[in-house]
Design an enzyme around this catalytic site. Sequence first.
Site, short mmCIF file in Angstrom:
data_model
loop_
_atom_site.label_atom_id
_atom_site.label_comp_id
_atom_site.label_asym_id
_atom_site.label_seq_id
_atom_site.Cartn_x
_atom_site.Cartn_y
_atom_site.Cartn_z
N LYS A 188 49.56 98.21 44.39
CA LYS A 188 48.70 97.79 45.50
C LYS A 188 49.38 96.70 46.34
CE LYS A 188 45.86 100.88 44.19
NZ LYS A 188 44.66 100.93 43.36
C1 LIG Z 1 43.66 101.76 42.48
C2 LIG Z 1 42.30 102.19 42.93
C3 LIG Z 1 41.15 101.89 42.20
C4 LIG Z 1 41.19 101.28 40.83
O1 LIG Z 1 41.85 100.08 40.81
P1 LIG Z 1 42.22 99.43 39.38
O2 LIG Z 1 42.50 98.01 39.72
O3 LIG Z 1 43.41 100.17 38.89
O4 LIG Z 1 41.04 99.61 38.50
C5 LIG Z 1 39.91 102.20 42.73
N1 LIG Z 1 39.81 102.81 43.92
C6 LIG Z 1 40.89 103.16 44.64
C7 LIG Z 1 40.71 103.82 45.96
C8 LIG Z 1 42.18 102.88 44.15
O5 LIG Z 1 43.25 103.25 44.85
#
Ligand SMILES: *Cc1c(COP(=O)(O)O)cnc(C)c1O
Length: 387
Positions: A188
């Site tokens: 991210k």
């Molecule tokens: C990565 C992601 C999540 C989950 O995030 P985590 O921190 O890994 O739990 C939820 N929604 C979207 C759209 C994502 O890309």
Amino acid sequence: MDSSPPFLVFGAPQIDEAEIDEVVACLRSGWLGTGPRVAQFERDFAAFRGVPPERVAAVNSCTAALHVSMLAAGIEPGAEVITTPLTFCATVNAILHAGLTPALADVDPASQNIDPAAIEATITPRTRAILPVHFAGRPCAMDQIMAIARKHDLVVIEDCAHAVEAEFEGRALGTFGDFGCFSFYVTKNVVTGEGGMIVGRSEERVARARILALHGMSKDAWHRFGDKGYKHYQVVECGFKYNMMDLQAAIGLHQLSRVEQNWRRRSAIWQRYDEAFAELPIGLPAPADANTRHGRHLYTVMIDVARSGVERDAFLEAMNAARIGTGVHYLSIPEHPYYQERFGWRPEQWPHATKLGRETVSLPLSPSMSDGDVERVIAAVRGIVRS
Ligand SMILES: *Cc1c(COP(=O)(O)O)cnc(C)c1O
């Protein structure tokens, strides 16, 4: 000797000496769990998104953030939550973990975001919430979504996993709805390894989400074992184990301080891709909408065999052979057997998300990429699709 270039890892984070030093300092401090670094990260994040610090809570993932936000919103069990079929499974799983029922509304084929008209068409007497996902960092139509929510008295929980720095009409995403949920997973835009953040409109509901994220306890360990003397805690709910550690916040503090710099680098790569691919027979991301700030999280191209001369999955394999990592965001939710079996969903019910999910490829877009890496990606794409 192996002359092949190093594998270009998709979504590789950019980790600087500052993060490394802070993690080491955290280890040496002896306080690894939730403590002063998490508190600092929460204050910094609140300032970054322009909200009071009482209205943020750090957790260990965005999935956890979505789960406890829905619980803290007080939505009655079994009620329907409308979300997009073009998302990561965690969005839908969190709805299920909260004891709620997901309902899918198709996306707009250009923005790839949930279509407000489709939301309206999906509302039933049991609908209590909307869970929009700002796909790839592109802000959803928050003006229209909030108008629908007001009209039907619905809770709004924004999935901001791709959109930590994005804005709609000058306002930070995650501050429109009742809750905004952020991810600091390794791929991210801000990274803590695993990690997440809740931003909420109501101080009381954020306080409840925070308690739910730590066993339902009224005081966290820093406040029990810190230097102010032992404090008793009381269990006031049956909560979860979703707290962020200081070790994670140690990374996040420095990642957050470089969020603008990294956004500018990804924006420059994005622009270079746009120019390089303009003449190729592939679909490109739509330009950012006026009055928005796009988070530039995923650069997704569409590979349609009739136009591009190659199947999407063959394209993925050819990129891998060129030692370039790619992603697919996402095979639509109703393509997965679990949801088909549990809800009887068929992909054809959401034709836009299904078509996008079968054609989409995410190219590497990381601030850690060199100009040479970017040119390597461009050359590989040019070599694979019909010229
Ligand atoms: C990565 C992601 C999540 C989950 O995030 P985590 O921190 O890994 O739990 C939820 N929604 C979207 C759209 C994502 O890309």
